[in-house]
Motif scaffolding. Sequence first.
Motif, PDB file in Angstrom:
ATOM      1  N   PRO A 199       0.805  -1.220   0.000  1.00 30.13           N
ATOM      2  CA  PRO A 199       0.000   0.000   0.000  1.00 30.13           C
ATOM      3  C   PRO A 199       0.847   1.283   0.000  1.00 30.13           C
ATOM      4  O   PRO A 199       0.404   2.302  -0.532  1.00 30.13           O
ATOM      5  CB  PRO A 199      -0.819  -0.119   1.292  1.00 30.13           C
TER       6      PRO A 199
ATOM      7  N   SER B 151       0.503   3.925  -2.910  1.00 32.20           N
ATOM      8  CA  SER B 151       0.165   5.309  -2.568  1.00 32.20           C
ATOM      9  C   SER B 151       1.033   6.299  -3.341  1.00 32.20           C
ATOM     10  O   SER B 151       0.568   7.374  -3.716  1.00 32.20           O
ATOM     11  CB  SER B 151       0.332   5.543  -1.065  1.00 32.20           C
ATOM     12  N   TYR B 152       2.299   5.925  -3.576  1.00 34.19           N
ATOM     13  CA  TYR B 152       3.146   6.783  -4.425  1.00 34.19           C
ATOM     14  C   TYR B 152       2.542   6.901  -5.822  1.00 34.19           C
ATOM     15  O   TYR B 152       2.506   7.967  -6.420  1.00 34.19           O
ATOM     16  CB  TYR B 152       4.557   6.203  -4.559  1.00 34.19           C
TER      17      TYR B 152
ATOM     18  N   LEU C  99      -0.609   6.374  -6.736  1.00 32.56           N
ATOM     19  CA  LEU C  99      -1.859   7.146  -6.652  1.00 32.56           C
ATOM     20  C   LEU C  99      -1.559   8.647  -6.604  1.00 32.56           C
ATOM     21  O   LEU C  99      -2.212   9.448  -7.285  1.00 32.56           O
ATOM     22  CB  LEU C  99      -2.630   6.695  -5.409  1.00 32.56           C
TER      23      LEU C  99
END
Lengths: 153, 175
Positions: free
Chosen positions: A70, A74-75, A77
């Motif tokens: 995750p 997240s990077y 995203l």
Amino acid sequence: MGTVKTVEPQSLFFEDFAEGQEFSTVTKGPMMVGHQVRWAGACDNYDSEFHHDEHVAKAQGLPGIILSGPLMASYLLTEVAHWVGRHARLLRFADRNVGSTMPRDTAYLRGRVTKTHVQDGLGVLEIECWIENQRGENTTPGRAVAAVPRRTP
Amino acid sequence: MGVNYITDEVKAVIGAESEPVEAFHPVEPSEVRRFHHATMDPARRYWDAEWAKQSRYGGLVAPPAFPAHAFRRPPAAPDPLDQMGDPDFDGRNRRMRPGLPPVEVPLVRLLNGGYDYEFFRYARHGERLFVKSRFKDIYQRDGKSGTMVFVVIEDLYSNDRGEPLLKTTNTLILR
């Protein structure tokens, strides 16, 4: 020491995107255990010791510390949200953690527009995105959908 | 044929839903800062109050995936590190979400397979956060390293006005 550049995504409209368009690759890393520890602290989640303890990771049969899936997603995203510009609204983002990222790996965040269409007067972008490591392995395939306003509605 | 982990007890929890659970703290500026530092997201909408007020957000917001990681341990809750040294831990009593029953699968290792996020709106600083979780599916597959059990959890996050913020579908892999 340089100053940290803090930016909002650039001002972009639907007409600025085209099917097949590739986004500029963003490089993260070399990754460090510190990146993982910072993420664990931000999420208050220390449940998987193989994310920060090399001995535990190896005892569990892993080659070493594995960074959180995750976190890597997240990077990706974050970059998708910057690629589509400040006027966009991110509707969907999905990732699969299929490969591992270890300390000292480099992560190349890549993406392209796979489809553009207009729906209810709003531009819609469909995006394919992924993280590649320094060996060219795709560790994190993803996809996203964003609504982007038209410059000339 | 390998082991069948999808027993009647496991099948019985598919579809189980939690009551809404509230995050112990509302959306706090410093927690937002820690999160956008961790995800290396420098956008002003998260930290520059003057800028955010003039923007389409009308005020400071948290990163889009923030609610999914904002349910931190309440002060008096048991310390998860205490039970990690338990030599008898077999995975059966693992709680995957507050308010959902344990998945009685005797596999110790847990990996995060990925997230599917559906975004509705940004969480604002000061808002209280709620989540309602559901076991969407639980199934097993044979892989190179043996049988793996996939637990698919749907989480719906909302604020104190009942507005949906984010829906996530998270696949956890037990092996």
